[in-house]
Design an enzyme around this catalytic site. Structure first.
Site, PDB file in Angstrom:
ATOM      1  N   GLU A   8     -13.871  10.872  -4.141  1.00  0.00           N
ATOM      2  CA  GLU A   8     -14.979  10.355  -3.329  1.00  0.00           C
ATOM      3  C   GLU A   8     -15.041  11.079  -1.991  1.00  0.00           C
ATOM      4  O   GLU A   8     -16.119  11.369  -1.468  1.00  0.00           O
ATOM      5  CB  GLU A   8     -14.802   8.850  -3.113  1.00  0.00           C
ATOM      6  CG  GLU A   8     -14.868   8.005  -4.386  1.00  0.00           C
ATOM      7  CD  GLU A   8     -13.574   8.014  -5.199  1.00  0.00           C
ATOM      8  OE1 GLU A   8     -12.602   8.722  -4.830  1.00  0.00           O
ATOM      9  OE2 GLU A   8     -13.561   7.323  -6.249  1.00  0.00           O
ATOM     10  N   GLY A  37      -9.641  10.457  -3.189  1.00  0.00           N
ATOM     11  CA  GLY A  37      -9.781  11.900  -2.973  1.00  0.00           C
ATOM     12  C   GLY A  37     -11.055  12.476  -3.554  1.00  0.00           C
ATOM     13  O   GLY A  37     -11.729  13.298  -2.928  1.00  0.00           O
ATOM     14  N   ASP A  65      -1.752  -0.193   6.098  1.00  0.00           N
ATOM     15  CA  ASP A  65      -1.758   0.590   7.348  1.00  0.00           C
ATOM     16  C   ASP A  65      -3.149   0.798   7.914  1.00  0.00           C
ATOM     17  O   ASP A  65      -3.285   1.280   9.051  1.00  0.00           O
ATOM     18  CB  ASP A  65      -1.127   1.965   7.105  1.00  0.00           C
ATOM     19  CG  ASP A  65      -2.083   2.866   6.323  1.00  0.00           C
ATOM     20  OD1 ASP A  65      -2.491   3.916   6.872  1.00  0.00           O
ATOM     21  OD2 ASP A  65      -2.454   2.507   5.189  1.00  0.00           O
ATOM     22  N   ASP A 116       0.884  -1.172   0.000  1.00  0.00           N
ATOM     23  CA  ASP A 116       0.000   0.000   0.000  1.00  0.00           C
ATOM     24  C   ASP A 116       0.923   1.224   0.000  1.00  0.00           C
ATOM     25  O   ASP A 116       2.124   1.122   0.277  1.00  0.00           O
ATOM     26  CB  ASP A 116      -0.860  -0.052   1.275  1.00  0.00           C
ATOM     27  CG  ASP A 116      -1.567   1.253   1.565  1.00  0.00           C
ATOM     28  OD1 ASP A 116      -2.261   1.769   0.671  1.00  0.00           O
ATOM     29  OD2 ASP A 116      -1.394   1.784   2.680  1.00  0.00           O
ATOM     30  N   ASN A 159       0.793  10.557  -7.944  1.00  0.00           N
ATOM     31  CA  ASN A 159       1.279  10.685  -6.568  1.00  0.00           C
ATOM     32  C   ASN A 159       2.264   9.583  -6.212  1.00  0.00           C
ATOM     33  O   ASN A 159       3.251   9.815  -5.512  1.00  0.00           O
ATOM     34  CB  ASN A 159       0.096  10.668  -5.593  1.00  0.00           C
ATOM     35  CG  ASN A 159      -0.750  11.917  -5.682  1.00  0.00           C
ATOM     36  OD1 ASN A 159      -0.317  12.923  -6.259  1.00  0.00           O
ATOM     37  ND2 ASN A 159      -1.950  11.861  -5.150  1.00  0.00           N
ATOM     38  N   THR A 163      -4.975   3.403  -3.461  1.00  0.00           N
ATOM     39  CA  THR A 163      -6.139   4.186  -3.874  1.00  0.00           C
ATOM     40  C   THR A 163      -5.725   5.518  -4.479  1.00  0.00           C
ATOM     41  O   THR A 163      -6.474   6.118  -5.256  1.00  0.00           O
ATOM     42  CB  THR A 163      -7.021   4.459  -2.627  1.00  0.00           C
ATOM     43  OG1 THR A 163      -7.302   3.216  -1.990  1.00  0.00           O
ATOM     44  CG2 THR A 163      -8.311   5.136  -2.992  1.00  0.00           C
ATOM     45  N   THR A 164      -4.544   5.988  -4.163  1.00  0.00           N
ATOM     46  CA  THR A 164      -4.140   7.301  -4.680  1.00  0.00           C
ATOM     47  C   THR A 164      -3.787   7.198  -6.157  1.00  0.00           C
ATOM     48  O   THR A 164      -3.821   6.139  -6.757  1.00  0.00           O
ATOM     49  CB  THR A 164      -2.977   7.896  -3.857  1.00  0.00           C
ATOM     50  OG1 THR A 164      -2.822   9.267  -4.217  1.00  0.00           O
ATOM     51  CG2 THR A 164      -1.660   7.162  -4.091  1.00  0.00           C
ATOM     52  N   ASP A 185      -0.178   5.176   0.859  1.00  0.00           N
ATOM     53  CA  ASP A 185      -0.430   6.197   1.888  1.00  0.00           C
ATOM     54  C   ASP A 185      -0.570   5.570   3.268  1.00  0.00           C
ATOM     55  O   ASP A 185      -1.440   4.751   3.492  1.00  0.00           O
ATOM     56  CB  ASP A 185      -1.685   7.001   1.522  1.00  0.00           C
ATOM     57  CG  ASP A 185      -1.478   7.785   0.237  1.00  0.00           C
ATOM     58  OD1 ASP A 185      -2.239   7.571  -0.717  1.00  0.00           O
ATOM     59  OD2 ASP A 185      -0.534   8.592   0.174  1.00  0.00           O
TER      60      ASP A 185
HETATM   61  C1  XBP Z   1      -5.192   6.347   0.682  1.00  0.00           C
HETATM   62  C2  XBP Z   1      -6.355   7.029   0.086  1.00  0.00           C
HETATM   63  C3  XBP Z   1      -6.116   8.090  -0.950  1.00  0.00           C
HETATM   64  C4  XBP Z   1      -5.383   9.276  -0.325  1.00  0.00           C
HETATM   65  C5  XBP Z   1      -5.556  10.539  -1.133  1.00  0.00           C
HETATM   66  O1  XBP Z   1      -4.676   5.518  -0.319  1.00  0.00           O
HETATM   67  O2  XBP Z   1      -7.485   6.710   0.411  1.00  0.00           O
HETATM   68  O3  XBP Z   1      -7.378   8.513  -1.418  1.00  0.00           O
HETATM   69  O4  XBP Z   1      -5.957   9.554   0.956  1.00  0.00           O
HETATM   70  O5  XBP Z   1      -5.081  10.312  -2.445  1.00  0.00           O
HETATM   71  P1  XBP Z   1      -3.873   4.124   0.062  1.00  0.00           P
HETATM   72  P2  XBP Z   1      -6.001  10.726  -3.691  1.00  0.00           P
HETATM   73  O6  XBP Z   1      -4.698   3.026  -0.593  1.00  0.00           O
HETATM   74  O7  XBP Z   1      -2.513   4.305  -0.552  1.00  0.00           O
HETATM   75  O8  XBP Z   1      -3.803   3.999   1.570  1.00  0.00           O
HETATM   76  O9  XBP Z   1      -6.521  12.123  -3.414  1.00  0.00           O
HETATM   77  O10 XBP Z   1      -5.065  10.660  -4.878  1.00  0.00           O
HETATM   78  O11 XBP Z   1      -7.082   9.691  -3.730  1.00  0.00           O
HETATM   79 MG    MG Z   2      -2.964   3.255   3.274  1.00  0.00          MG
END
Ligand code: XBP
Ligand code: MG
Length: 255
Positions: free
Chosen positions: A59, A57, A187, A13, A132, A127-128, A15
């Site tokens: 959503e 983001g 995480d 993952d 990014n 999800t990002t 973020d």
């Molecule tokens: C975490 C998310 C992402 C980020 C924001 O992704 O939910 O939406 O918070 O990024 P991960 P965006 O699966 O890596 O934990 O605005 O590009 O969605």
């Molecule tokens: Mg994450």
């Protein structure tokens, strides 16, 4: 339970796992985009923690509008407006990454280098956005690191975001591996639910916003991946190691 699976790939993952990007990265980027568009919206640390329940983001913006700014929903081009606002936010996040403002979490670089030496395949399931991901990898591991990952599954490549399993199914399909040959490192509760729904053994390293979430079903729950000089704190799991390495991951997929 089959207990002699051979580890073939690690699915990271982004973020909260590769780097603690939410509070001082994405949240600041959202607020900078709101300011640029003259919106009187401000996501403080607590509010952002609430909004993080919604992954994605775009959503998350729509959810915020529905709950806190419903009058703004009556735009006839709402979907396109949100997409444009999110693109602005992504530009701010990319520049935050280019400034090197957010480092990798403990043990991430060490484990990635070790897995490469062991010829274990690397993948990303996030999800990002792809923009990014590449900005974070470039600023922390260098431009060449993007090619270390056989598969990068990001953002809108799948219809349903975490906690749906879509992104992990997509990455496994691209890898042409079964879930039992891999392990996911996550995480958050949403990330764990997504990986478990794809039958992936999952290691959790809690992050700033997620430490109190429900990690039932995780193979282990740790403070971070640890370093020989900075052992992790074990939150749940029965093992003696003090930092996550190839051997520990190989054992975890056969628990
Ligand atoms: C975490 C998310 C992402 C980020 C924001 O992704 O939910 O939406 O918070 O990024 P991960 P965006 O699966 O890596 O934990 O605005 O590009 O969605
Ligand atoms: Mg994450």
């Amino acid at each position: 339970m089959n207990t002699n699976n051979e580890l073939r790939a690690v699915l990271f993952d982004v973020d909260g796992t590769l780097a603690d990007t939410e509070q001082d990265g994405h949240r600041l980027a959202f607020n900078a985009a709101f300011k640029q568009l003259n919106l009187d919206w401000h996501w403080d640390i607590d509010l952002y923690g609430e909004l993080l329940q919604i992954t994605g983001g775009k959503e998350r913006i729509r959810h915020y509008m529905e709950k806190y700014a419903p009058a703004a929903l009556n735009k006839n081009d709402l979907t396109d407006w949100i997409i444009s606002l999110h693109k602005t936010k992504t530009k701010y996040f990319e520049s935050l990454m280019e400034n090197g403002s957010i480092p990798l979490r403990p043990g991430v670089a060490r484990l990635i280098h070790e897995l490469r030496q062991e010829r274990i395949r690397l993948a990303i399931a996030t999800t990002t956005t792809m923009e990014n991901v590449t900005a974070l990898l470039k600023s922390t591991l260098g431009e060449a690191s993007i090619d270390w990952f056989d598969v990068i599954g990001a953002g809108d490549i799948v219809p349903m975001k975490k906690p749906a399993p879509d992104i992990y199914h997509w990455v496994l399909n691209q890898l042409q591996l079964t879930a039992q040959q891999c392990i996911a490192i996550e995480d958050s509760e949403n990330g764990l639910k997504s990986a478990l729904a794809a039958n992936l053994p999952t290691l959790i390293t809690v992050s700033g916003y997620t430490r109190l979430q429900d990690f039932s079903g995780a193979a282990a729950v740790l403070s971070d991946l640890g370093e020989p000089s900075q052992p992790f704190t074990k939150i749940r799991g029965t093992f003696d190691q003090q930092w996550v390495d190839y051997q520990m991951l190989s054992k975890l997929i056969n628990c």
